[in-house]
Design a protein around this motif. Sequence first.
Motif, short mmCIF file in Angstrom:
data_model
loop_
_atom_site.label_atom_id
_atom_site.label_comp_id
_atom_site.label_asym_id
_atom_site.label_seq_id
_atom_site.Cartn_x
_atom_site.Cartn_y
_atom_site.Cartn_z
N TYR A 229 5.25 -7.95 32.44
CA TYR A 229 6.64 -7.57 32.64
C TYR A 229 7.53 -8.29 31.63
N VAL A 230 8.33 -7.54 30.89
CA VAL A 230 9.22 -8.09 29.88
C VAL A 230 10.66 -8.04 30.41
N ALA A 231 11.37 -9.16 30.32
CA ALA A 231 12.74 -9.22 30.82
C ALA A 231 13.63 -8.23 30.07
N PRO A 232 14.44 -7.44 30.79
CA PRO A 232 15.30 -6.46 30.13
C PRO A 232 16.46 -7.08 29.38
N GLY A 233 16.90 -8.27 29.79
CA GLY A 233 17.98 -8.92 29.04
C GLY A 233 19.34 -8.33 29.34
N GLY A 234 20.26 -8.53 28.40
CA GLY A 234 21.61 -8.02 28.57
C GLY A 234 22.38 -8.81 29.61
N THR A 235 22.60 -8.22 30.78
CA THR A 235 23.44 -8.83 31.81
C THR A 235 22.64 -9.55 32.89
N HIS A 236 21.30 -9.55 32.78
CA HIS A 236 20.48 -10.08 33.86
C HIS A 236 19.45 -11.11 33.38
N HIS A 237 19.16 -12.05 34.26
CA HIS A 237 18.03 -12.96 34.09
C HIS A 237 16.82 -12.38 34.83
N LEU A 238 15.63 -12.74 34.37
CA LEU A 238 14.41 -12.38 35.08
C LEU A 238 13.89 -13.60 35.82
N GLU A 239 13.65 -13.44 37.13
CA GLU A 239 13.08 -14.50 37.94
C GLU A 239 11.86 -13.99 38.68
N VAL A 240 11.09 -14.93 39.20
CA VAL A 240 9.97 -14.63 40.08
C VAL A 240 10.39 -15.03 41.49
N THR A 241 10.13 -14.20 42.47
CA THR A 241 10.41 -14.55 43.86
C THR A 241 9.11 -14.63 44.63
N GLY A 242 9.13 -15.34 45.77
CA GLY A 242 7.90 -15.57 46.53
C GLY A 242 7.79 -14.72 47.76
N GLY A 243 7.08 -15.28 48.73
CA GLY A 243 6.78 -14.52 49.92
C GLY A 243 5.32 -14.10 49.91
N LYS A 244 4.97 -13.16 50.80
CA LYS A 244 3.59 -12.69 50.84
C LYS A 244 3.19 -12.00 49.54
N LEU A 245 4.17 -11.38 48.89
CA LEU A 245 3.90 -10.70 47.63
C LEU A 245 4.96 -11.12 46.62
N ARG A 246 4.55 -11.71 45.54
CA ARG A 246 5.51 -12.10 44.51
C ARG A 246 6.08 -10.87 43.83
N ARG A 247 7.35 -10.96 43.49
CA ARG A 247 8.03 -9.84 42.86
C ARG A 247 8.92 -10.31 41.71
N CYS A 248 9.28 -9.35 40.86
CA CYS A 248 10.30 -9.60 39.85
C CYS A 248 11.67 -9.54 40.52
N ARG A 249 12.57 -10.34 40.02
CA ARG A 249 13.94 -10.30 40.51
C ARG A 249 14.88 -10.38 39.32
N LEU A 250 15.80 -9.43 39.21
CA LEU A 250 16.80 -9.44 38.15
C LEU A 250 18.11 -9.95 38.74
N VAL A 251 18.67 -10.97 38.10
CA VAL A 251 19.87 -11.62 38.62
C VAL A 251 20.99 -11.55 37.61
N ALA A 252 22.11 -10.94 38.00
CA ALA A 252 23.30 -10.89 37.16
C ALA A 252 24.03 -12.22 37.32
N ASP A 253 24.01 -13.03 36.29
CA ASP A 253 24.60 -14.36 36.38
C ASP A 253 25.00 -14.82 34.98
N GLU A 254 25.67 -15.96 34.93
CA GLU A 254 26.09 -16.52 33.65
C GLU A 254 24.88 -16.93 32.82
N LYS A 255 25.10 -17.11 31.52
CA LYS A 255 24.03 -17.56 30.65
C LYS A 255 23.54 -18.94 31.08
N MET A 256 22.27 -19.19 30.83
CA MET A 256 21.69 -20.51 31.05
C MET A 256 21.05 -20.96 29.75
N SER A 257 21.29 -22.19 29.35
CA SER A 257 20.77 -22.72 28.08
C SER A 257 21.20 -21.85 26.91
N GLY A 258 22.36 -21.20 27.07
CA GLY A 258 22.91 -20.38 26.00
C GLY A 258 22.37 -18.97 25.92
#
Length: 346
Positions: A229-258
């Motif tokens: 899975y390749v992060a789409p970029g632009g307005t979202h960060h790509l994260e991993v979430t947990g639980g019984k099944l791990r999933r991709c999570r796209l988060v609209a947030d401010e830049k991190m580390s530029g």
Amino acid sequence: MIASHARAAPTRVLIVDDSPTMRAMVAHSLSRYDDIEVIGCADGPHTARAMIKALNPDVITLDIEMPDMNGLEFLEKIMRLRPMPVVMLSTLTGRGAEATIRALELGAFDCCEKPKQAFGEDLGDDLAELLRTAARSPRRPRFVSTPARPVVDYEPRPDSLIAIGSSTGGVETLIELLSAFPVRCPPTVIVQHMPETYVPTFAARLDRLSAPQVSVARSGAPLEIGQVYVAPGGTHHLEVTGGKLRRCRLVADEKMSGHRPSVDRLFLSAARWAGPSAVGAILTGMGADGAQGLKKMKEAGAMTIGQDQDSCVVYGMPAAAQQIGAVTVQLPLSRIAARLLSECKA
């Protein structure tokens, strides 16, 4: 007696573009920097060839669409006959994205969007910094080596996860890395710094050249064996979430580390939700994005890998991670895929 320090020589740039307006815009934009000198402007490959021989520039900017010989054809000749740093200036269009990804694969140092406004003011500092970094990079661009044969008879641990971050030089690096991945590779998440418009083209290119399936990450997509899975970029960060099944999570947030997407943001989520079952790899790139996140992965028990200096196009991100103790082992690019797979093998 006070010692005198000689002023560093400016970065000498040759601009290659068939448009007189574009040449003037780029030259004007670069004229604002005292440490950059535009030593010439060429209206096409034939003129550029003679000017490269006569002026010996440190770096060139290259347009893609030109008459007689397009930029890709000229770039290929440069890389074969006189390897040198080349920064592509391209438009953020579907057609331009395909050509730009191919240029990066051929060995262009990086790409920058062409200015839209008069006099190129919207180039900002991005192009200038790319040119400086390209000129002082000790490693000259190269062609991607013959793709490795994917590993066969491989089965990953059910809980395994690979998280990868890269930037400048990452296109050719990721193509080479993923060419060694098997069909049933561990779930793999990637943040590659590039314009949002280029990501679908890049993911499709990786998919064609790799045994596993490669796609642009979608929020909520389950992290499955055999998927990259390749992060789409632009307005979202790509994260991993947990639980019984791990999933991709796209988060609209401010830049991190530029950056957005940020490698740090991905690695921090991998540390939280995968811990010791994950493996992190920080590859070639400018800056320090990913260093702090990789350190958190290591502290959570994950194996962490940094690309070594000799195989990096830019030894920036891996160096930053190494300096703060975030890297468990440094390896050349040719050995990273095997180590990633070994750490995740059932």
